[in-house]
Motif scaffolding. Structure first.
Motif, PDB file in Angstrom:
ATOM      1  N   GLN A  48     -10.434  37.328   4.715  1.00 31.79           N
ATOM      2  CA  GLN A  48     -10.502  36.179   3.816  1.00 31.79           C
ATOM      3  C   GLN A  48      -9.149  35.559   3.496  1.00 31.79           C
ATOM      4  N   VAL A  49      -8.078  36.350   3.503  1.00 29.85           N
ATOM      5  CA  VAL A  49      -6.800  35.817   3.024  1.00 29.85           C
ATOM      6  C   VAL A  49      -5.668  35.875   4.041  1.00 29.85           C
ATOM      7  N   ARG A  50      -5.880  36.434   5.191  1.00 29.64           N
ATOM      8  CA  ARG A  50      -4.806  36.581   6.180  1.00 29.64           C
ATOM      9  C   ARG A  50      -4.500  35.232   6.829  1.00 29.64           C
ATOM     10  N   ASP A  51      -3.352  34.644   6.513  1.00 29.54           N
ATOM     11  CA  ASP A  51      -2.995  33.306   6.995  1.00 29.54           C
ATOM     12  C   ASP A  51      -2.899  33.201   8.514  1.00 29.54           C
ATOM     13  N   PRO A  52      -2.259  34.162   9.228  1.00 30.01           N
ATOM     14  CA  PRO A  52      -2.143  34.011  10.690  1.00 30.01           C
ATOM     15  C   PRO A  52      -3.463  34.152  11.438  1.00 30.01           C
ATOM     16  N   LEU A  53      -4.515  34.581  10.756  1.00 24.16           N
ATOM     17  CA  LEU A  53      -5.805  34.787  11.418  1.00 24.16           C
ATOM     18  C   LEU A  53      -6.431  33.437  11.740  1.00 24.16           C
ATOM     19  N   VAL A  54      -6.600  33.157  13.024  1.00 25.39           N
ATOM     20  CA  VAL A  54      -7.098  31.848  13.457  1.00 25.39           C
ATOM     21  C   VAL A  54      -8.571  31.855  13.818  1.00 25.39           C
ATOM     22  N   GLY A  55      -9.168  33.029  13.915  1.00 18.97           N
ATOM     23  CA  GLY A  55     -10.580  33.090  14.274  1.00 18.97           C
ATOM     24  C   GLY A  55     -11.024  34.523  14.447  1.00 18.97           C
ATOM     25  N   MET A  56     -12.324  34.676  14.669  1.00 19.79           N
ATOM     26  CA  MET A  56     -12.900  36.000  14.834  1.00 19.79           C
ATOM     27  C   MET A  56     -13.850  36.025  16.019  1.00 19.79           C
ATOM     28  N   VAL A  57     -13.822  37.140  16.746  1.00 24.47           N
ATOM     29  CA  VAL A  57     -14.828  37.422  17.762  1.00 24.47           C
ATOM     30  C   VAL A  57     -15.740  38.491  17.177  1.00 24.47           C
ATOM     31  N   LEU A  58     -17.006  38.150  16.975  1.00 24.16           N
ATOM     32  CA  LEU A  58     -17.973  39.073  16.394  1.00 24.16           C
ATOM     33  C   LEU A  58     -18.878  39.586  17.505  1.00 24.16           C
TER      34      LEU A  58
END
Length: 241
Positions: A125-135
């Motif tokens: 929810q708060v990690r700025d460098p996180l650009v997306g997720m593979v679920l």
């Protein structure tokens, strides 16, 4: 030679970088990260290893839910000895692949579950460098309660989610089409404050039959901004080949 083997992907550079169990220990690099999430038995580690063309990069615990750490794999920044404290690098780190704890609670204590939820929830929810997720979800049993919880956690960020419906080789053509249709229906129900659909996508995937590897590779590289690679790095789509 199969089409999926006819390219060299930037993801093949992936190397173990560090493992963390506290938010304060997350890497300080300002490079894009993409997280891989999924149930402990959905094939998450297998998918990471396959996309990175390595057999043992991501570790799959024999006890579902036992691993409660976040593992980082760097793209670029290869180090002599492959140790994160070795100051010698061949190039700068370009991105991170992030292996999140598999959510399977059978052998995990209540306190460990609470820690997992806080660590994972805060990270996505708060990690700025996180650009997306593979679920990663088993195509035969997608959108479990915990999968939905992960989507709910991440939806508030408005960032892209790409779902890999794993073990698609276990389905016949009709069942696979139904699974993909269900995924599109569920994902399209997530909208922003203006009512526009969030950037949630899905595809079929199988490590055993090498289904969807090219599409998954292209999606991950695009999210990380690694799509400027040379033509030999462009993974062809199996469906369009």
């Amino acid at each position: 030679m199969p089409l999926w083997q006819r390219f060299m992907s930037a993801l093949w550079q992936a190397r173990f970088f560090t493992t963390v169990n506290r938010l304060g220990d997350l890497p300080k690099y300002k490079v894009p990260e993409i997280a891989f999430a999924g149930r402990s038995n959905a094939g998450k580690s297998t998918a990471i290893n396959l996309l990175c063309n390595q057999k043992h990069l991501a570790f799959a615990s024999k006890t579902p839910g036992r691993t409660q750490h976040i593992n980082f794999f760097s793209i670029g920044g290869a180090r002599v000895g492959q140790h994160r404290k070795d100051p010698t690098r061949t190039e700068e780190i370009r991105a991170f692949l992030v292996d999140l704890p598999g959510y399977g609670y059978a052998e995990v204590s209540g306190s460990a579950k609470d820690h997992w939820q806080e660590l994972l929830g805060r990270y996505v929810q708060v990690r700025d460098p996180l650009v997306g997720m593979v679920l990663i979800m088993d195509a035969r049993r997608p959108f479990t309660e915990l999968d939905i919880q992960m989507l709910e956690w991440f939806a508030s960020t408005g960032k892209p989610v790409h779902c890999l419906l794993s073990k698609a080789d276990k389905l016949n053509r009709s069942e696979a089409a139904d699974a993909l249709r269900l995924a599109h229906t569920v994902l399209s129900s997530y909208v922003d404050e203006t009512g526009m659909p969030l950037p949630f996508t899905a595809q079929l995937f199988s490590a055993t039959k090498r289904i969807g590897i090219g599409d998954a590779d292209a999606k991950v590289r695009a999210l990380l901004g690694l799509s400027e690679a040379a033509a030999t790095n462009a993974a062809p789509s199996e469906e369009n080949a």
